[in-house]
Design a protein around this motif. Structure first.
Motif, PDB file in Angstrom:
ATOM      1  N   TRP A 109      12.544   3.811 -11.271  1.00 36.66           N
ATOM      2  CA  TRP A 109      11.717   5.015 -11.211  1.00 36.66           C
ATOM      3  C   TRP A 109      12.447   6.189 -11.861  1.00 36.66           C
ATOM      4  O   TRP A 109      11.856   6.938 -12.638  1.00 36.66           O
ATOM      5  CB  TRP A 109      11.374   5.303  -9.758  1.00 36.66           C
ATOM      6  N   GLN A 116       6.930  13.084 -11.653  1.00 31.37           N
ATOM      7  CA  GLN A 116       6.313  13.719 -12.819  1.00 31.37           C
ATOM      8  C   GLN A 116       5.677  15.060 -12.481  1.00 31.37           C
ATOM      9  O   GLN A 116       5.400  15.852 -13.365  1.00 31.37           O
ATOM     10  CB  GLN A 116       5.267  12.787 -13.443  1.00 31.37           C
ATOM     11  N   ASP A 122       6.689  12.957  -4.468  1.00 26.46           N
ATOM     12  CA  ASP A 122       6.418  11.615  -3.955  1.00 26.46           C
ATOM     13  C   ASP A 122       4.977  11.161  -4.199  1.00 26.46           C
ATOM     14  O   ASP A 122       4.492  10.230  -3.586  1.00 26.46           O
ATOM     15  CB  ASP A 122       6.734  11.542  -2.465  1.00 26.46           C
ATOM     16  N   ARG A 123       4.290  11.804  -5.129  1.00 27.54           N
ATOM     17  CA  ARG A 123       2.873  11.500  -5.356  1.00 27.54           C
ATOM     18  C   ARG A 123       2.662  10.102  -5.952  1.00 27.54           C
ATOM     19  O   ARG A 123       1.815   9.350  -5.493  1.00 27.54           O
ATOM     20  CB  ARG A 123       2.245  12.546  -6.260  1.00 27.54           C
ATOM     21  N   VAL A 124       3.391   9.756  -6.994  1.00 30.51           N
ATOM     22  CA  VAL A 124       3.239   8.448  -7.631  1.00 30.51           C
ATOM     23  C   VAL A 124       4.578   7.719  -7.523  1.00 30.51           C
ATOM     24  O   VAL A 124       5.550   8.118  -8.153  1.00 30.51           O
ATOM     25  CB  VAL A 124       2.830   8.590  -9.114  1.00 30.51           C
ATOM     26  N   SER A 127       5.750   0.658  -5.389  1.00 26.01           N
ATOM     27  CA  SER A 127       5.435   0.191  -4.032  1.00 26.01           C
ATOM     28  C   SER A 127       6.685   0.024  -3.174  1.00 26.01           C
ATOM     29  O   SER A 127       6.653   0.338  -1.978  1.00 26.01           O
ATOM     30  CB  SER A 127       4.629  -1.106  -4.082  1.00 26.01           C
ATOM     31  N   ARG A 130       7.527   3.402  -1.799  1.00 24.14           N
ATOM     32  CA  ARG A 130       6.572   3.975  -0.844  1.00 24.14           C
ATOM     33  C   ARG A 130       7.006   3.683   0.584  1.00 24.14           C
ATOM     34  O   ARG A 130       6.935   4.539   1.452  1.00 24.14           O
ATOM     35  CB  ARG A 130       5.163   3.434  -1.088  1.00 24.14           C
TER      36      ARG A 130
END
Length: 145
Positions: A109, A116, A122-124, A127, A130
């Motif tokens: 990542w 971004q 922590d939006r995208v 998995s 997450r």
């Protein structure tokens, strides 16, 4: 007495301009986090993180002797830095990074540019990350000079 002439130094080629945007990683090097990483898989996570940050345009690494979240196992926090105005957004916190999948998901990542959106780090997420998310905190205060 001979006189030497100094050769002009060649400028070092920087792979990224100083104003490049990128992720900021606060990496815990405290004894608990370091010990958990060594016990988990024996890999040198610190060296891998350093090489990932060096290879990522605009990335910044902040090593901390302890981030103070020992109850969450091995932790790190990531924010987005806007290079042109040097603004840093809120920190997204990740726990359990001694886990091989989580650690490598974090590296991938970061290598892809990390968060971004500066205000929603922590939006995208991949998995594997997450499940490692354990909250966000306000942007760190950076003192210059």
């Amino acid at each position: 007495m001979s006189r030497r002439t100094a050769r002009p130094r060649r400028a070092l080629k920087n792979r990224t301009p100083a104003d490049a945007s990128g992720p900021v990683l606060a990496w815990c090097t405290g004894s608990r986090c370091a010990g958990l990483r060594r016990l988990a898989d024996g890999e040198d996570h610190e060296q891998q993180i350093v090489s990932t940050i060096r290879a990522t345009p605009g990335a910044v690494l902040i090593n901390s002797p302890c981030l103070g979240r020992c109850e969450l196992a091995c932790v790190a926090a990531v924010a987005r830095r806007d290079g042109p105005n040097d603004q840093i957004g809120p920190l997204a916190w990740f726990s359990g990074l001694e886990d091989h999948r989580r650690f490598h998901a974090l590296r991938e990542w970061l290598r892809a540019g990390g968060p971004q959106q500066i205000l929603q780090p922590d939006r995208v997420l991949p998995s594997a990350l997450r499940a490692a998310t354990c909250g966000t905190t306000p942007a760190p205060r950076i003192r210059r000079g």
